[in-house]
Design a protein around this motif. Structure first.
Motif, PDB file in Angstrom:
ATOM      1  N   LEU A 161      51.222  -8.594  -1.143  1.00 52.61           N
ATOM      2  CA  LEU A 161      51.199  -9.954  -1.360  1.00 52.61           C
ATOM      3  C   LEU A 161      51.316 -10.699   0.149  1.00 52.61           C
ATOM      4  N   ILE A 162      51.939 -10.355   0.558  1.00 46.92           N
ATOM      5  CA  ILE A 162      51.740 -10.995   2.191  1.00 46.92           C
ATOM      6  C   ILE A 162      50.505 -10.628   2.764  1.00 46.92           C
ATOM      7  N   VAL A 163      49.996  -9.247   1.946  1.00 42.56           N
ATOM      8  CA  VAL A 163      48.346  -8.612   2.356  1.00 42.56           C
ATOM      9  C   VAL A 163      47.404  -9.879   1.689  1.00 42.56           C
ATOM     10  N   LEU A 164      47.506  -9.604   0.809  1.00 35.58           N
ATOM     11  CA  LEU A 164      46.524  -9.962  -0.250  1.00 35.58           C
ATOM     12  C   LEU A 164      46.604 -11.766   0.351  1.00 35.58           C
TER      13      LEU A 164
ATOM     14  N   ALA B 162      52.855   1.303 -10.217  1.00 36.49           N
ATOM     15  CA  ALA B 162      52.488   0.492  -9.523  1.00 36.49           C
ATOM     16  C   ALA B 162      50.783   0.251  -9.080  1.00 36.49           C
ATOM     17  N   PRO B 163      50.571   1.385  -9.686  1.00 34.21           N
ATOM     18  CA  PRO B 163      48.838   1.133  -9.529  1.00 34.21           C
ATOM     19  C   PRO B 163      48.307   0.758 -10.798  1.00 34.21           C
ATOM     20  N   PHE B 164      48.847   0.978 -11.726  1.00 36.55           N
ATOM     21  CA  PHE B 164      48.548  -0.116 -13.442  1.00 36.55           C
ATOM     22  C   PHE B 164      48.550  -1.339 -13.363  1.00 36.55           C
ATOM     23  N   ILE B 165      49.511  -1.754 -12.398  1.00 34.60           N
ATOM     24  CA  ILE B 165      49.869  -3.302 -12.051  1.00 34.60           C
ATOM     25  C   ILE B 165      48.693  -3.850 -11.231  1.00 34.60           C
ATOM     26  N   LEU B 166      48.259  -3.443 -10.155  1.00 33.39           N
ATOM     27  CA  LEU B 166      47.036  -3.365  -8.879  1.00 33.39           C
ATOM     28  C   LEU B 166      46.064  -3.765  -9.879  1.00 33.39           C
ATOM     29  N   LYS B 167      45.673  -2.943 -11.151  1.00 34.13           N
ATOM     30  CA  LYS B 167      44.766  -2.794 -11.756  1.00 34.13           C
ATOM     31  C   LYS B 167      44.353  -4.003 -12.115  1.00 34.13           C
ATOM     32  N   ALA B 168      45.866  -3.902 -13.083  1.00 31.49           N
ATOM     33  CA  ALA B 168      45.472  -5.615 -14.277  1.00 31.49           C
ATOM     34  C   ALA B 168      45.817  -6.534 -13.269  1.00 31.49           C
TER      35      ALA B 168
ATOM     36  N   GLY C 134      44.089  -6.963 -11.272  1.00 27.77           N
ATOM     37  CA  GLY C 134      42.372  -6.607 -10.242  1.00 27.77           C
ATOM     38  C   GLY C 134      42.368  -6.869  -8.650  1.00 27.77           C
ATOM     39  N   ILE C 135      43.269  -6.341  -8.478  1.00 29.88           N
ATOM     40  CA  ILE C 135      43.984  -6.035  -6.752  1.00 29.88           C
ATOM     41  C   ILE C 135      43.648  -4.873  -6.476  1.00 29.88           C
ATOM     42  N   ASP C 136      43.524  -4.322  -7.263  1.00 27.00           N
ATOM     43  CA  ASP C 136      43.237  -2.712  -7.039  1.00 27.00           C
ATOM     44  C   ASP C 136      42.438  -2.030  -5.698  1.00 27.00           C
ATOM     45  N   HIS C 137      41.080  -3.036  -5.633  1.00 27.08           N
ATOM     46  CA  HIS C 137      39.941  -1.928  -5.108  1.00 27.08           C
ATOM     47  C   HIS C 137      40.446  -3.389  -3.067  1.00 27.08           C
ATOM     48  N   LEU C 138      41.558  -3.955  -3.193  1.00 25.16           N
ATOM     49  CA  LEU C 138      41.779  -4.921  -2.301  1.00 25.16           C
ATOM     50  C   LEU C 138      43.040  -3.990  -1.278  1.00 25.16           C
ATOM     51  N   VAL C 139      43.944  -3.863  -2.305  1.00 28.25           N
ATOM     52  CA  VAL C 139      45.056  -3.450  -1.201  1.00 28.25           C
ATOM     53  C   VAL C 139      46.004  -1.880  -1.864  1.00 28.25           C
ATOM     54  N   SER C 140      46.940  -1.470  -1.894  1.00 26.14           N
ATOM     55  CA  SER C 140      47.337  -0.136  -2.148  1.00 26.14           C
ATOM     56  C   SER C 140      48.441  -0.355  -2.236  1.00 26.14           C
TER      57      SER C 140
ATOM     58  N   SER D 115      47.078  -6.195   6.751  1.00 24.15           N
ATOM     59  CA  SER D 115      47.632  -4.323   6.463  1.00 24.15           C
ATOM     60  C   SER D 115      48.892  -4.969   6.421  1.00 24.15           C
ATOM     61  N   ILE D 116      49.344  -3.357   5.435  1.00 20.02           N
ATOM     62  CA  ILE D 116      50.814  -3.910   4.852  1.00 20.02           C
ATOM     63  C   ILE D 116      51.598  -3.076   6.263  1.00 20.02           C
ATOM     64  N   GLU D 117      51.233  -2.137   7.190  1.00 20.08           N
ATOM     65  CA  GLU D 117      51.513  -1.721   8.257  1.00 20.08           C
ATOM     66  C   GLU D 117      51.583  -3.012   9.637  1.00 20.08           C
ATOM     67  N   ASP D 118      51.044  -4.011   9.429  1.00 24.38           N
ATOM     68  CA  ASP D 118      50.761  -4.390  10.492  1.00 24.38           C
ATOM     69  C   ASP D 118      51.988  -5.875  10.127  1.00 24.38           C
ATOM     70  N   ILE D 119      52.447  -6.141   9.371  1.00 31.31           N
ATOM     71  CA  ILE D 119      53.554  -6.835   8.776  1.00 31.31           C
ATOM     72  C   ILE D 119      55.150  -6.577   9.925  1.00 31.31           C
TER      73      ILE D 119
END
Length: 294
Positions: free
Chosen positions: A76-79, A228-234, A236-242, A85-89
């Motif tokens: 969520l911080i990345v979003l 996790a992938p299901f939540i990201l897809k539901a 609507g953010i699966d194309h932005l972050v994994s 990116s997650i690695e940058d936090i």
């Protein structure tokens, strides 16, 4: 031969069904009047403090500590755009709510809160309630990170003073003391003194008000690889972050560990503990731990 790998078509077809069934179970248990005092809570500031807001993508995430929440907060911080990116936090920023750009729902006005609760995608993650308590105990009182001295120096002695049977023992907080405190119907007396630190072990009901707030998805730690992938897809953010890679074996329910931790604890204390967490077991479809209660 069954296809291996996370995206085997069977999972993709089953996933939405699994999540519909979880929400249906939740709604049925919420309506069960016999469990009312274990399943219902009011949406207080304490609850609103647990819910993180991503306005950019209209998402609310209720934090249930000891269930892999740090990773979701990073997502969520990345979003929200604070880091690319997650690695940058940096690790020390994740839980620093002044700096991570992740507001809590409690920081909005009543009408803004209502609007978000009605319109946003809302989710949280659960795991077996007893396994979560073991995880909280290990993390806060056994390994006890240096930067959180109060667990060892204030909370542990407070619990020991009130709940240890044999006062002459000098060893640190034992799981037995912890269980006795959690199962005491008058636990609130100490909770008030411990303040927000109790978020690591109070019920999911008290943290997220699942019968009062209509959540879109409830993830289970035990099936996080699929959830996790299901939540990201539901959302609507699966194309932005994994979701960050989950180390193998980390999400599996460990019955042996649970049995080991509870082995020296009286049935009376276990039953009292279960009586308090029964709402969490029933709402989220976790089986009553018969090996502990009988």
């Amino acid at each position: 031969i069954k296809p291996t790998g996370k995206a085997s078509s069977g999972n993709l077809i089953r996933q939405p069904l699994v999540h519909m069934e979880r929400l249906e179970l939740l709604r049925n248990v919420c309506r069960d009047t016999a469990l009312k005092n274990l399943s219902h809570t009011s949406v207080t500031k304490f609850v609103l403090d647990r819910i993180f807001v991503c306005d950019k993508h209209k998402i609310l995430f209720c934090q249930t500590p000891k269930v892999g929440n740090t990773q979701w907060k990073k997502v969520l911080i990345v979003l929200n755009g604070a880091f690319s990116s997650i690695e940058d936090i940096p690790e020390n920023i994740v839980h620093d709510h002044e700096k991570n750009g992740l507001p809590r729902l409690s920081s909005f006005s009543d009408s803004e809160i209502k609007k978000r609760l009605n319109l946003y995608f809302k989710f949280f993650i659960v795991r077996d309630p007893f396994e979560r308590l073991i995880s909280a105990f290990k993390d806060k009182f056994v390994h006890n990170p240096r930067f959180e001295p109060w667990y060892r120096h204030e909370i542990a002695p407070g619990i020991i003073r009130k709940y240890r049977k044999n006062r002459t023992e000098t060893k640190g907080l034992q799981f037995e003391d912890f269980v006795r405190y959690l199962g005491d119907p008058n636990h609130r007396w100490l909770d008030v003194q411990f303040g927000d630190h109790i978020i690591h072990w109070v019920t999911y009901v008290e943290l997220c008000a699942p019968c009062e707030i209509t959540y879109s998805v409830i993830g289970h730690h035990e099936t996080l690889e699929d959830d996790a992938p299901f939540i990201l897809k539901a959302a609507g953010i699966d194309h932005l972050v994994s979701y960050p890679t989950i180390p193998p074996g980390i999400t599996v329910y460990n019955r042996t560990k649970v049995e080991r931790y509870f082995s020296g604890i009286s049935k009376r204390d276990i039953r009292r503990l279960y009586a308090r967490f029964e709402g969490d077991f029933k709402l989220f479809g976790y089986r009553e731990p018969d090996f502990l209660l009988n």
